[in-house]
Design an enzyme around this catalytic site. Sequence first.
Site, PDB file in Angstrom:
ATOM      1  N   GLU A   1       5.682 -31.379  -6.212  1.00 16.39           N
ATOM      2  CA  GLU A   1       5.944 -29.947  -6.104  1.00 16.39           C
ATOM      3  C   GLU A   1       4.694 -29.106  -6.341  1.00 16.39           C
ATOM      4  OE1 GLU A   1       8.844 -26.519  -8.062  1.00 16.39           O
ATOM      5  OE2 GLU A   1       9.388 -28.636  -8.117  1.00 16.39           O
TER       6      GLU A   1
ATOM      7  N   GLU B   1      -6.496 -27.834  13.137  1.00 11.98           N
ATOM      8  CA  GLU B   1      -6.288 -28.625  11.916  1.00 11.98           C
ATOM      9  C   GLU B   1      -7.624 -28.964  11.256  1.00 11.98           C
ATOM     10  OE1 GLU B   1      -3.621 -29.175  10.358  1.00 11.98           O
ATOM     11  OE2 GLU B   1      -1.913 -29.214  11.733  1.00 11.98           O
TER      12      GLU B   1
ATOM     13  N   ARG C   1      15.367 -50.785   7.285  1.00  7.72           N
ATOM     14  CA  ARG C   1      14.877 -50.213   6.022  1.00  7.72           C
ATOM     15  C   ARG C   1      13.354 -50.273   5.899  1.00  7.72           C
ATOM     16  NH1 ARG C   1      19.672 -52.863   4.278  1.00  7.72           N
ATOM     17  NH2 ARG C   1      21.255 -51.354   3.608  1.00  7.72           N
TER      18      ARG C   1
ATOM     19  N   LYS D   1      -8.711 -35.505   4.348  1.00  4.67           N
ATOM     20  CA  LYS D   1      -7.270 -35.610   4.170  1.00  4.67           C
ATOM     21  C   LYS D   1      -6.910 -36.812   3.302  1.00  4.67           C
ATOM     22  CE  LYS D   1      -2.773 -35.269   6.273  1.00  4.67           C
ATOM     23  NZ  LYS D   1      -1.958 -35.027   7.477  1.00  4.67           N
TER      24      LYS D   1
ATOM     25  N   LYS E   1       3.339 -39.060   6.460  1.00 12.94           N
ATOM     26  CA  LYS E   1       4.472 -38.201   6.783  1.00 12.94           C
ATOM     27  C   LYS E   1       4.968 -38.522   8.192  1.00 12.94           C
ATOM     28  CE  LYS E   1       3.850 -33.938   4.129  1.00 12.94           C
ATOM     29  NZ  LYS E   1       3.665 -32.471   4.280  1.00 12.94           N
TER      30      LYS E   1
ATOM     31  N   ASN F   1      -0.659 -27.384   3.726  1.00 11.51           N
ATOM     32  CA  ASN F   1       0.324 -26.558   4.429  1.00 11.51           C
ATOM     33  C   ASN F   1      -0.265 -25.213   4.862  1.00 11.51           C
ATOM     34  OD1 ASN F   1       3.143 -26.469   5.292  1.00 11.51           O
ATOM     35  ND2 ASN F   1       3.369 -24.749   3.867  1.00 11.51           N
TER      36      ASN F   1
ATOM     37  N   HIS G   1       1.376 -27.161  18.627  1.00  6.36           N
ATOM     38  CA  HIS G   1       1.358 -27.099  17.159  1.00  6.36           C
ATOM     39  C   HIS G   1       0.062 -26.490  16.636  1.00  6.36           C
ATOM     40  CE1 HIS G   1       2.017 -28.162  13.004  1.00  6.36           C
ATOM     41  NE2 HIS G   1       0.886 -28.850  12.984  1.00  6.36           N
TER      42      HIS G   1
ATOM     43  N   HIS H   1       4.945 -23.177  11.720  1.00 10.13           N
ATOM     44  CA  HIS H   1       6.205 -23.867  11.991  1.00 10.13           C
ATOM     45  C   HIS H   1       7.294 -22.880  12.398  1.00 10.13           C
ATOM     46  CE1 HIS H   1       5.299 -27.801   9.569  1.00 10.13           C
ATOM     47  NE2 HIS H   1       4.615 -27.709  10.697  1.00 10.13           N
TER      48      HIS H   1
ATOM     49  N   ARG I   1      -1.595 -31.833  -2.407  1.00 11.35           N
ATOM     50  CA  ARG I   1      -1.287 -32.009  -0.993  1.00 11.35           C
ATOM     51  C   ARG I   1      -0.668 -30.753  -0.371  1.00 11.35           C
ATOM     52  NH1 ARG I   1       1.201 -37.484   1.738  1.00 11.35           N
ATOM     53  NH2 ARG I   1       1.140 -36.756   3.889  1.00 11.35           N
TER      54      ARG I   1
ATOM     55  N   HIS J   1       0.739 -23.369   8.049  1.00  8.21           N
ATOM     56  CA  HIS J   1       1.926 -24.005   8.611  1.00  8.21           C
ATOM     57  C   HIS J   1       3.216 -23.236   8.348  1.00  8.21           C
ATOM     58  CE1 HIS J   1      -0.899 -27.191   9.214  1.00  8.21           C
ATOM     59  NE2 HIS J   1       0.007 -27.993   9.726  1.00  8.21           N
TER      60      HIS J   1
END
Length: 564
Positions: free
Chosen positions: A430, A376, A312, A418, A334, A438, A458, A445, A434, A441
Amino acid sequence: MTSHPVNRLFLIGLPGCGKTTIGRRVAGLLGWSFLDLDALVEERAGASVARLFAEQGEAHFRTLETSALAEAAHQELVVVATGGGTVCAEANRALLRASGWRVWLDVEPRVALARLETTPARNGTATPVRPLLAGADPLRRLEALRVERTRFYEEADDTVVAGELSEDAIARRVAAGIISCGLVDGCATPTRVLRATHPAGVDYDAVVAWGGLATLGDRLHALDFPPRLHIVSDATVGALFGPGVLAGLRRAGFEPELWTMPAGEAHKNRAQLDRLYDWLAERRAERREAVLALGGGVVGDLAGFAAATYLRGVPLVQVPTSLLAQVDASIGGKVGIDHPRGKNLLGAFHQPALVLADPATLLTLPARTYIEGLAEAIKHGVVLDAPYFAALETDVVALLARDPTALTAAVAGSVALKLGVVQGDELERENGRRQLLNYGHTIGHALETVTGYGQWLHGEAVAVGMAVAARVGQRLGLTPPAVVARQDALLAAFGLPGRLPPIPATRLMRAALWDKKVRGGRVRWIVATALGSATAVEDVPDEVVRAVLVELGARVAPDTEEEE
């Protein structure tokens, strides 16, 4: 072993171990000059080594060799290929010891002889005959020389067993050895320590330091970790930096063990995660013992996901060795693995206890792997900071040359940007800021997914995704044409791709529906509104996206073909 930066690296070993060939490659990686000691003797004496031996004897040659070594030892930022017998004289060994970093290229005599038989002379016209190997049985002579000289070769600061490796792999391993000890000189940028504060997680330092890998043990001691450390790497990075990192941690009093996975995005999956869980369980890893990710973004993601879920949650230390991981993937907490339906579909948020980015490790990267990381960095400039973007434009030549000062500044700048975003939006709300990260991406992706993980790196996929996002924003009237032009120009200057392969556009659009930002079946697009500023847009008409995809190389194909 020296403890301060050095600017000379000496290669030692038997004739035929590859000192000259490897030396040139190592010099190229470090950005240093190269010097062949035998060639310097010949230049100063006006005669070949063979002629010097034949006409004036070995003793005279050794005197000239010692003089040439003294000359080489006064040069700066140089890789020196010594003669096979240079180490036999105590005065030479003392000079080598005092002047730089010594690496023994250890090969079996049979391998050395095979190389000698296929190596042209320096003028490229004939196979050289080494004076000490002249005779009917050169293999036996090489075996005797190895027995005589091994005790001198073993005094080296590092040993690379070079028999079965490619020349490129040997050179990278040599460079990695000196980098692991923090001894590559040449950077004027001071260490940057950026403190990340996360209300929902732990506070930690993100350290950007040229030569910082050598400080890892001290930094881990400051965190009061137990002695046992569980290091996760991939086969490539583990072979390069594993020996130096393990040795350094053991000198610091830790008990590290290394687990490696195959390199590449294709292996960031459940099968490798299960293997890592098994290894941790077999070691009876405990909750206070740290998992240390040594590698690029793939390693950091997979090791981080294991750290987040084993028992955990156990401490995680990120030691990124790719540019992409240093400027982006190692920051923000992440972690995750890929699923056949989409990239990073299985994951968690698990903040590290420490991030240590040593830009010197980037000197060993293949060109393609290095360049992908710049995508990036460009992304950060486009959506977060116009001056940072402008600095990248100014430093294109220096960054392509991997100039230490420019590289360290670029990494530190991206880390600061960042961190400034993610510590205010740790769990990616949501409508949080941050989501701006994306940018590029959504299609990036999707491109990785539909082409099979690994065909596109990537950063390459993100670069194309940025080109798509910029044009989507422009068609919506949100992204100024000047921003599109500057972004295109900077991507091209770094050699990053700006067009899609001929994949059906609808296939990419369907894959994009697996993006984590999808809400109510609609893709949330991040588009630039000015250089350094961006916003999220949800209601982008499919026809706009399809038109941009086709403009950049995707195909309009029949539905049956799209389903293949």
